[in-house]
Each structure stands twice: as C-alpha cells, then as structure tokens.
Design a protein around this motif. Structure first.
Motif, PDB file in Angstrom:
ATOM      1  N   GLU A  20      36.800  45.877  28.308  1.00  0.00           N
ATOM      2  CA  GLU A  20      35.519  45.903  28.900  1.00  0.00           C
ATOM      3  C   GLU A  20      35.169  44.460  29.825  1.00  0.00           C
ATOM      4  O   GLU A  20      34.354  44.372  30.357  1.00  0.00           O
ATOM      5  CB  GLU A  20      34.864  45.775  27.828  1.00  0.00           C
ATOM      6  CG  GLU A  20      34.420  47.126  27.239  1.00  0.00           C
ATOM      7  CD  GLU A  20      33.274  46.787  26.017  1.00  0.00           C
ATOM      8  OE1 GLU A  20      33.478  45.912  25.104  1.00  0.00           O
ATOM      9  OE2 GLU A  20      33.481  47.998  25.102  1.00  0.00           O
ATOM     10  N   ASN A  21      35.753  43.330  29.402  1.00  0.00           N
ATOM     11  CA  ASN A  21      35.844  42.359  30.264  1.00  0.00           C
ATOM     12  C   ASN A  21      36.732  42.098  31.729  1.00  0.00           C
ATOM     13  O   ASN A  21      36.323  41.113  31.959  1.00  0.00           O
ATOM     14  CB  ASN A  21      36.610  40.829  29.269  1.00  0.00           C
ATOM     15  CG  ASN A  21      35.061  40.492  27.587  1.00  0.00           C
ATOM     16  OD1 ASN A  21      33.675  41.162  28.273  1.00  0.00           O
ATOM     17  ND2 ASN A  21      35.754  40.377  26.714  1.00  0.00           N
ATOM     18  N   ILE A  22      36.957  42.891  31.815  1.00  0.00           N
ATOM     19  CA  ILE A  22      37.754  42.667  33.046  1.00  0.00           C
ATOM     20  C   ILE A  22      36.909  42.657  34.227  1.00  0.00           C
ATOM     21  O   ILE A  22      35.913  42.762  34.115  1.00  0.00           O
ATOM     22  CB  ILE A  22      38.285  44.515  33.782  1.00  0.00           C
ATOM     23  CG1 ILE A  22      39.847  44.194  32.548  1.00  0.00           C
ATOM     24  CG2 ILE A  22      39.513  44.453  34.983  1.00  0.00           C
ATOM     25  CD1 ILE A  22      40.564  45.806  32.663  1.00  0.00           C
ATOM     26  N   PRO A  23      36.691  41.515  34.808  1.00  0.00           N
ATOM     27  CA  PRO A  23      35.912  41.812  35.995  1.00  0.00           C
ATOM     28  C   PRO A  23      35.277  41.989  37.208  1.00  0.00           C
ATOM     29  O   PRO A  23      36.344  42.413  37.821  1.00  0.00           O
ATOM     30  CB  PRO A  23      36.241  39.958  37.097  1.00  0.00           C
ATOM     31  CG  PRO A  23      37.184  39.148  35.643  1.00  0.00           C
ATOM     32  CD  PRO A  23      37.993  40.420  35.471  1.00  0.00           C
ATOM     33  N   VAL A  24      34.443  43.055  36.880  1.00  0.00           N
ATOM     34  CA  VAL A  24      34.287  43.980  38.562  1.00  0.00           C
ATOM     35  C   VAL A  24      34.118  43.453  39.850  1.00  0.00           C
ATOM     36  O   VAL A  24      33.311  42.144  39.496  1.00  0.00           O
ATOM     37  CB  VAL A  24      33.082  45.008  38.121  1.00  0.00           C
ATOM     38  CG1 VAL A  24      33.146  45.416  38.856  1.00  0.00           C
ATOM     39  CG2 VAL A  24      33.354  45.406  36.427  1.00  0.00           C
ATOM     40  N   SER A  25      35.012  43.454  40.489  1.00  0.00           N
ATOM     41  CA  SER A  25      34.270  42.440  41.859  1.00  0.00           C
ATOM     42  C   SER A  25      34.416  43.607  43.092  1.00  0.00           C
ATOM     43  O   SER A  25      35.459  44.592  42.842  1.00  0.00           O
ATOM     44  CB  SER A  25      35.628  41.398  42.065  1.00  0.00           C
ATOM     45  OG  SER A  25      37.192  42.160  42.440  1.00  0.00           O
ATOM     46  N   ASP A  26      34.129  42.771  44.445  1.00  0.00           N
ATOM     47  CA  ASP A  26      34.112  43.355  45.513  1.00  0.00           C
ATOM     48  C   ASP A  26      35.551  43.635  45.821  1.00  0.00           C
ATOM     49  O   ASP A  26      35.781  44.709  46.758  1.00  0.00           O
ATOM     50  CB  ASP A  26      33.494  43.000  46.395  1.00  0.00           C
ATOM     51  CG  ASP A  26      31.589  42.801  46.612  1.00  0.00           C
ATOM     52  OD1 ASP A  26      31.264  43.662  45.944  1.00  0.00           O
ATOM     53  OD2 ASP A  26      31.332  42.158  47.043  1.00  0.00           O
ATOM     54  N   GLY A  27      36.805  43.240  45.384  1.00  0.00           N
ATOM     55  CA  GLY A  27      37.403  43.747  45.739  1.00  0.00           C
ATOM     56  C   GLY A  27      38.604  44.788  45.100  1.00  0.00           C
ATOM     57  O   GLY A  27      39.416  45.228  45.989  1.00  0.00           O
ATOM     58  N   TYR A  28      38.076  45.123  44.675  1.00  0.00           N
ATOM     59  CA  TYR A  28      37.813  46.617  44.436  1.00  0.00           C
ATOM     60  C   TYR A  28      37.657  48.027  45.147  1.00  0.00           C
ATOM     61  O   TYR A  28      38.748  48.481  45.747  1.00  0.00           O
ATOM     62  CB  TYR A  28      38.159  46.677  43.246  1.00  0.00           C
ATOM     63  CG  TYR A  28      37.956  46.769  41.878  1.00  0.00           C
ATOM     64  CD1 TYR A  28      39.259  46.992  41.046  1.00  0.00           C
ATOM     65  CD2 TYR A  28      37.930  45.691  41.382  1.00  0.00           C
ATOM     66  CE1 TYR A  28      39.934  46.886  40.061  1.00  0.00           C
ATOM     67  CE2 TYR A  28      38.413  44.788  39.844  1.00  0.00           C
ATOM     68  CZ  TYR A  28      39.636  45.678  39.659  1.00  0.00           C
ATOM     69  OH  TYR A  28      40.033  45.319  38.140  1.00  0.00           O
ATOM     70  N   GLN A  29      36.690  47.506  46.115  1.00  0.00           N
ATOM     71  CA  GLN A  29      37.204  48.432  46.912  1.00  0.00           C
ATOM     72  C   GLN A  29      37.632  47.822  48.791  1.00  0.00           C
ATOM     73  O   GLN A  29      38.680  48.958  48.848  1.00  0.00           O
ATOM     74  CB  GLN A  29      35.176  47.957  47.812  1.00  0.00           C
ATOM     75  CG  GLN A  29      34.579  48.696  48.910  1.00  0.00           C
ATOM     76  CD  GLN A  29      34.722  50.227  48.624  1.00  0.00           C
ATOM     77  OE1 GLN A  29      33.983  50.529  47.684  1.00  0.00           O
ATOM     78  NE2 GLN A  29      35.237  51.280  49.540  1.00  0.00           N
ATOM     79  N   LYS A  30      37.856  46.456  48.633  1.00  0.00           N
ATOM     80  CA  LYS A  30      38.397  46.406  49.855  1.00  0.00           C
ATOM     81  C   LYS A  30      40.090  46.886  49.601  1.00  0.00           C
ATOM     82  O   LYS A  30      40.764  47.108  50.627  1.00  0.00           O
ATOM     83  CB  LYS A  30      38.788  44.474  49.852  1.00  0.00           C
ATOM     84  CG  LYS A  30      39.232  44.159  51.088  1.00  0.00           C
ATOM     85  CD  LYS A  30      39.130  42.856  51.321  1.00  0.00           C
ATOM     86  CE  LYS A  30      40.356  42.379  52.153  1.00  0.00           C
ATOM     87  NZ  LYS A  30      40.105  40.568  52.560  1.00  0.00           N
ATOM     88  N   ALA A  31      40.685  46.806  48.745  1.00  0.00           N
ATOM     89  CA  ALA A  31      41.936  46.960  47.927  1.00  0.00           C
ATOM     90  C   ALA A  31      42.264  48.992  47.994  1.00  0.00           C
ATOM     91  O   ALA A  31      42.831  49.110  49.055  1.00  0.00           O
ATOM     92  CB  ALA A  31      41.826  46.838  46.870  1.00  0.00           C
ATOM     93  N   VAL A  32      40.886  49.407  47.753  1.00  0.00           N
ATOM     94  CA  VAL A  32      41.031  51.323  48.456  1.00  0.00           C
ATOM     95  C   VAL A  32      41.293  51.208  49.379  1.00  0.00           C
ATOM     96  O   VAL A  32      41.784  51.437  49.820  1.00  0.00           O
ATOM     97  CB  VAL A  32      40.017  51.330  47.105  1.00  0.00           C
ATOM     98  CG1 VAL A  32      39.739  53.111  48.379  1.00  0.00           C
ATOM     99  CG2 VAL A  32      39.925  51.569  45.998  1.00  0.00           C
ATOM    100  N   GLU A  33      40.269  50.405  50.355  1.00  0.00           N
ATOM    101  CA  GLU A  33      40.102  50.752  51.629  1.00  0.00           C
ATOM    102  C   GLU A  33      41.530  49.865  52.006  1.00  0.00           C
ATOM    103  O   GLU A  33      42.155  50.988  53.591  1.00  0.00           O
ATOM    104  CB  GLU A  33      39.035  49.617  52.286  1.00  0.00           C
ATOM    105  CG  GLU A  33      37.737  50.723  52.296  1.00  0.00           C
ATOM    106  CD  GLU A  33      36.721  49.197  52.229  1.00  0.00           C
ATOM    107  OE1 GLU A  33      36.800  48.732  52.914  1.00  0.00           O
ATOM    108  OE2 GLU A  33      35.308  49.775  52.230  1.00  0.00           O
ATOM    109  N   LEU A  34      42.719  49.215  51.750  1.00  0.00           N
ATOM    110  CA  LEU A  34      43.497  48.558  52.388  1.00  0.00           C
ATOM    111  C   LEU A  34      44.617  49.755  51.963  1.00  0.00           C
ATOM    112  O   LEU A  34      45.095  50.133  52.788  1.00  0.00           O
ATOM    113  CB  LEU A  34      43.713  47.039  51.826  1.00  0.00           C
ATOM    114  CG  LEU A  34      43.558  46.516  52.709  1.00  0.00           C
ATOM    115  CD1 LEU A  34      43.641  44.841  51.452  1.00  0.00           C
ATOM    116  CD2 LEU A  34      43.325  45.626  53.664  1.00  0.00           C
ATOM    117  N   ILE A  35      44.701  50.173  50.756  1.00  0.00           N
ATOM    118  CA  ILE A  35      45.302  51.633  50.488  1.00  0.00           C
ATOM    119  C   ILE A  35      45.261  52.717  51.349  1.00  0.00           C
ATOM    120  O   ILE A  35      46.153  52.859  52.027  1.00  0.00           O
ATOM    121  CB  ILE A  35      45.793  51.693  49.270  1.00  0.00           C
ATOM    122  CG1 ILE A  35      45.791  50.279  48.394  1.00  0.00           C
ATOM    123  CG2 ILE A  35      47.079  52.772  48.729  1.00  0.00           C
ATOM    124  CD1 ILE A  35      46.185  50.010  47.148  1.00  0.00           C
TER     125      ILE A  35
END
Length: 204
Positions: A20-35
């Motif tokens: 539950e404490n895993i930080p939710v960030s915009d990085g996930y969107q960028k990572a998905v887009e990169l992959i």
C-alpha cells in the motif's frame, strides 16, 4: 515456542502495508509508454536484469511479459560482461532491479549498455530513489523502502515482493496499452491449465 500462525499474520500485515505504501507516480505512465512504444511499436524487446534475489524477480517479470505479448529476455549482469551484452539491439528497453540502487554489477551494466547503445532507455526499480541507479535512469520506480520482514532485516523478502508487484503493474499497463486479447494469449499458451482455459475462452 514461536506461534507460527501469529507470526504469519504479522508478516502478511507488514507486506500488505508495504504494498500500500509503494509510491504512485507519473513514472509508471512513462515506463509503460517506453516499453509499449519501443518493443511493441518498433520491434525491440524488453531486457530485464538484476543480481541475486532481485535477478530472480527480473527473470520472472521477463517471462510474464513474454506470455502477454511483449518480447522480453533476462540478461545476467555478470554474464553481460562476458559477451551476453550482445543481446542488446536497436529499440530495446532495459528494466533493472536493485533494492539498494548501488549494486555494482548493475551499475557496471548501465555503463556497458550505454557504450554499446547510448540511446537505450533505462527503467529502474529500486528502494532508494536517490541512488546512483535511479539518477542514471530515464524512469525510476521506487518500492517505498519498507523494511524486510526477515528477522535479521537483511534477507530480501519485502523488497522482492514490492518488485514483483511493480512488475505486475507494468505488465498489466502494457497489456492494456497494446490491447492484448485472449486470442493472442491463447496463441502463446498451448499446454497446461492456462493453455486449455485460454483456448476455451478464445473460442467463445
């Protein structure tokens, strides 16, 4: 005498809090887009790597991506120094796992990969967002740095759980991004329970 059931409840609660404490960030969107962009859009592949227990999680993430429409391979960081680095090609993306963000073999792998392909995007999963690996990455995904449930506070336990969860988030995000269907899933699963179940679902 240790009350194993009570200890189990404590471990489950600790790891649930950590998730539950895993930080939710915009990085996930960028990572998905990169992959999705490099691998599914341009014909590259996802190359995962990690040392020790993190390496085992990186290997699992690679196989899960493969089974859901995104070609991926695991590159052992030590073997990379003895010729296996040659697996890197144009349009590949690297996903590197290190809880400390300082793992020597992974730091060296970044330098070697960049020397071979200066443009290769780097995604890092780490417990330290201020670490050398995080700073070198195009996208750094933090686990939250929750303490290990190991009684010594040393053995990778909670940290590898966090890495697995973050890997799942990326897999699901890419699946949804590329519109991966049950029909495509069935083409990749020919045996066992999942093969049977997916073929039945695809035929409906």
């Amino acid at each position: 005498m240790i009350d194993v059931k009570e200890r189990m409840r404590g471990i489950l609660a600790a790891e649930a809090r950590a998730i539950e404490n895993i930080p939710v960030s915009d990085g996930y969107q960028k990572a998905v887009e990169l992959i999705a962009g490099h691998v599914n859009g341009r014909g590259g592949k996802l190359v995962t790597s990690g040392m020790g227990k993190a390496g085992q999680i990186a290997m699992n993430i690679a196989t899960t991506f493969c089974s859901t429409g995104t070609p991926a391979v695991f590159l052992h960081p030590s073997e990379a120094q003895h010729g296996d680095l040659g697996i890197l090609q144009k349009n590949d993306v690297m996903l590197l796992l290190s809880n400390s963000g300082k793992t020597r073999e992974i730091v060296e792998l970044i330098h070697l990969a960049k020397a071979l392909n200066p443009e290769i995007p780097l995604i890092v999963i780490t417990g330290d967002p201020a670490s050398p690996l995080a700073e070198a990455a195009d996208v750094a995904l933090a686990t939250g740095g929750s303490p290990e449930v190991c009684p010594l506070g040393m053995t990778p336990t909670t940290s590898t759980t966090m890495m697995t969860v973050i890997g799942d988030v990326l897999v699901v995000g890419v699946m949804e991004s590329i519109g991966f269907t049950i029909q495509e899933y069935a083409k990749r699963h020919h045996g066992g329970y999942l093969g049977h179940k997916s073929k039945e679902a695809a035929a409906r």
